[in-house]
Design a protein around this motif. Structure first.
Motif, PDB file in Angstrom:
ATOM      1  N   SER A 194      -1.951  71.916 -34.772  1.00 39.52           N
ATOM      2  CA  SER A 194      -1.909  71.761 -33.359  1.00 39.52           C
ATOM      3  C   SER A 194      -3.278  71.768 -32.648  1.00 39.52           C
ATOM      4  O   SER A 194      -4.089  72.356 -33.071  1.00 39.52           O
ATOM      5  CB  SER A 194      -1.148  72.556 -32.605  1.00 39.52           C
ATOM      6  OG  SER A 194       0.325  72.487 -32.895  1.00 39.52           O
ATOM      7  N   GLU A 222      -1.870  68.985 -22.837  1.00 39.58           N
ATOM      8  CA  GLU A 222      -0.856  68.668 -24.038  1.00 39.58           C
ATOM      9  C   GLU A 222      -1.175  69.539 -25.248  1.00 39.58           C
ATOM     10  O   GLU A 222      -2.302  69.725 -25.440  1.00 39.58           O
ATOM     11  CB  GLU A 222      -0.621  67.337 -23.848  1.00 39.58           C
ATOM     12  CG  GLU A 222       0.181  66.574 -22.930  1.00 39.58           C
ATOM     13  CD  GLU A 222       0.197  65.042 -22.971  1.00 39.58           C
ATOM     14  OE1 GLU A 222       1.519  64.806 -22.550  1.00 39.58           O
ATOM     15  OE2 GLU A 222      -0.582  64.408 -23.356  1.00 39.58           O
ATOM     16  N   GLU A 223      -0.371  69.336 -26.287  1.00 38.65           N
ATOM     17  CA  GLU A 223      -0.957  69.539 -27.624  1.00 38.65           C
ATOM     18  C   GLU A 223      -0.395  68.373 -28.548  1.00 38.65           C
ATOM     19  O   GLU A 223       0.769  67.695 -28.515  1.00 38.65           O
ATOM     20  CB  GLU A 223       0.131  70.631 -28.141  1.00 38.65           C
ATOM     21  CG  GLU A 223      -0.436  71.810 -28.165  1.00 38.65           C
ATOM     22  CD  GLU A 223       0.232  73.265 -28.912  1.00 38.65           C
ATOM     23  OE1 GLU A 223       0.625  73.265 -29.936  1.00 38.65           O
ATOM     24  OE2 GLU A 223       0.417  74.124 -27.868  1.00 38.65           O
ATOM     25  N   ARG A 224      -1.240  68.206 -29.400  1.00 36.90           N
ATOM     26  CA  ARG A 224      -1.119  67.100 -30.436  1.00 36.90           C
ATOM     27  C   ARG A 224      -0.631  68.038 -31.562  1.00 36.90           C
ATOM     28  O   ARG A 224      -1.237  68.862 -32.075  1.00 36.90           O
ATOM     29  CB  ARG A 224      -2.361  66.378 -30.726  1.00 36.90           C
ATOM     30  CG  ARG A 224      -2.270  65.370 -31.826  1.00 36.90           C
ATOM     31  CD  ARG A 224      -4.000  65.022 -32.387  1.00 36.90           C
ATOM     32  NE  ARG A 224      -3.786  64.302 -33.616  1.00 36.90           N
ATOM     33  CZ  ARG A 224      -3.898  63.025 -33.779  1.00 36.90           C
ATOM     34  NH1 ARG A 224      -4.160  62.306 -32.421  1.00 36.90           N
ATOM     35  NH2 ARG A 224      -3.923  62.542 -34.816  1.00 36.90           N
ATOM     36  N   LYS A 271      -5.134  71.378 -28.556  1.00 39.77           N
ATOM     37  CA  LYS A 271      -4.931  71.233 -27.175  1.00 39.77           C
ATOM     38  C   LYS A 271      -5.759  70.081 -26.908  1.00 39.77           C
ATOM     39  O   LYS A 271      -7.181  70.202 -27.052  1.00 39.77           O
ATOM     40  CB  LYS A 271      -4.762  72.722 -26.787  1.00 39.77           C
ATOM     41  CG  LYS A 271      -3.601  73.436 -27.055  1.00 39.77           C
ATOM     42  CD  LYS A 271      -3.789  74.570 -26.464  1.00 39.77           C
ATOM     43  CE  LYS A 271      -2.421  75.584 -26.966  1.00 39.77           C
ATOM     44  NZ  LYS A 271      -2.355  76.889 -26.107  1.00 39.77           N
ATOM     45  N   ILE A 331       2.453  63.841 -29.539  1.00 39.39           N
ATOM     46  CA  ILE A 331       1.830  64.661 -28.287  1.00 39.39           C
ATOM     47  C   ILE A 331       2.799  64.912 -27.417  1.00 39.39           C
ATOM     48  O   ILE A 331       3.614  64.040 -26.872  1.00 39.39           O
ATOM     49  CB  ILE A 331       0.753  63.579 -27.726  1.00 39.39           C
ATOM     50  CG1 ILE A 331      -0.514  63.552 -28.378  1.00 39.39           C
ATOM     51  CG2 ILE A 331      -0.036  64.400 -26.690  1.00 39.39           C
ATOM     52  CD1 ILE A 331      -1.465  62.498 -28.517  1.00 39.39           C
ATOM     53  N   ALA A 342       5.710  72.372 -26.643  1.00 42.26           N
ATOM     54  CA  ALA A 342       5.177  72.351 -27.911  1.00 42.26           C
ATOM     55  C   ALA A 342       6.054  73.207 -28.866  1.00 42.26           C
ATOM     56  O   ALA A 342       6.579  72.496 -30.098  1.00 42.26           O
ATOM     57  CB  ALA A 342       3.757  72.666 -27.946  1.00 42.26           C
ATOM     58  N   SER A 368      -4.205  64.794 -21.647  1.00 35.67           N
ATOM     59  CA  SER A 368      -4.144  63.542 -21.297  1.00 35.67           C
ATOM     60  C   SER A 368      -3.826  62.944 -19.977  1.00 35.67           C
ATOM     61  O   SER A 368      -3.527  63.645 -19.013  1.00 35.67           O
ATOM     62  CB  SER A 368      -2.593  63.143 -21.937  1.00 35.67           C
ATOM     63  OG  SER A 368      -2.469  63.387 -23.182  1.00 35.67           O
ATOM     64  N   GLU A 370       0.817  67.824 -35.521  1.00 31.99           N
ATOM     65  CA  GLU A 370       0.728  67.009 -37.021  1.00 31.99           C
ATOM     66  C   GLU A 370       1.449  67.828 -37.855  1.00 31.99           C
ATOM     67  O   GLU A 370       1.307  69.167 -37.836  1.00 31.99           O
ATOM     68  CB  GLU A 370      -0.558  66.792 -37.376  1.00 31.99           C
ATOM     69  CG  GLU A 370      -1.389  65.932 -36.223  1.00 31.99           C
ATOM     70  CD  GLU A 370      -3.100  65.698 -36.949  1.00 31.99           C
ATOM     71  OE1 GLU A 370      -3.057  65.488 -38.194  1.00 31.99           O
ATOM     72  OE2 GLU A 370      -3.789  65.769 -36.103  1.00 31.99           O
ATOM     73  N   GLU A 404       2.212  71.026 -23.103  1.00 35.33           N
ATOM     74  CA  GLU A 404       2.002  72.512 -23.762  1.00 35.33           C
ATOM     75  C   GLU A 404       3.507  73.071 -23.716  1.00 35.33           C
ATOM     76  O   GLU A 404       4.026  73.887 -24.665  1.00 35.33           O
ATOM     77  CB  GLU A 404       1.245  73.333 -23.280  1.00 35.33           C
ATOM     78  CG  GLU A 404      -0.221  72.718 -23.668  1.00 35.33           C
ATOM     79  CD  GLU A 404      -1.258  73.521 -23.143  1.00 35.33           C
ATOM     80  OE1 GLU A 404      -0.997  74.585 -22.414  1.00 35.33           O
ATOM     81  OE2 GLU A 404      -2.452  73.287 -23.533  1.00 35.33           O
TER      82      GLU A 404
END
Length: 117
Positions: A45, A73-75, A47, A15, A21, A50, A77, A18
């Protein structure tokens, strides 16, 4: 299900703000994460928001000590071969702006693979 085998790949989840990212996706792809036999630089991704409170003595990239912070934020994977994992993690930590970088790693099981004809 019987005889479920672990593949030679894992899923990496990180994470990141943004603002960083794209940099993290590029670093991971350059190191070979997101690469399979026929594709490279693959990722997914989502958004989100957090929340965290930097404690006294921290050096937060965003926010201030003892003040609750909210960040977009962006997660991200992606998959990664086990043989490349150590290098990918090392490079993520170098590029990630946070003082403490959380990186989740999950095994991938072969049940998701289609049979080749």
């Amino acid at each position: 299900m019987k005889n479920i085998e672990v593949s030679d790949y894992v899923t990496i989840v990180v994470i990141v703000p943004e603002t960083h990212a794209e940099l993290i996706r590029e670093v991971m792809g350059r190191c070979g994460a997101g690469e399979s036999e026929r594709y490279s630089h693959g990722s997914f991704s989502v958004k989100g928001v957090s929340r965290f409170l930097p404690k006294t003595g921290s050096q937060p990239f965003l926010g201030a000590e003892n003040k609750l912070e909210t960040v977009s934020e962006e997660r991200i994977e992606t998959i990664c071969s086990v043989e490349r994992l150590e290098k990918v993690i090392e490079e993520i930590k170098k590029a990630h702006p946070y003082e403490e970088t959380v990186i989740d790693i999950y095994p991938i099981y072969k049940i998701g693979y289609k049979s080749q004809k």
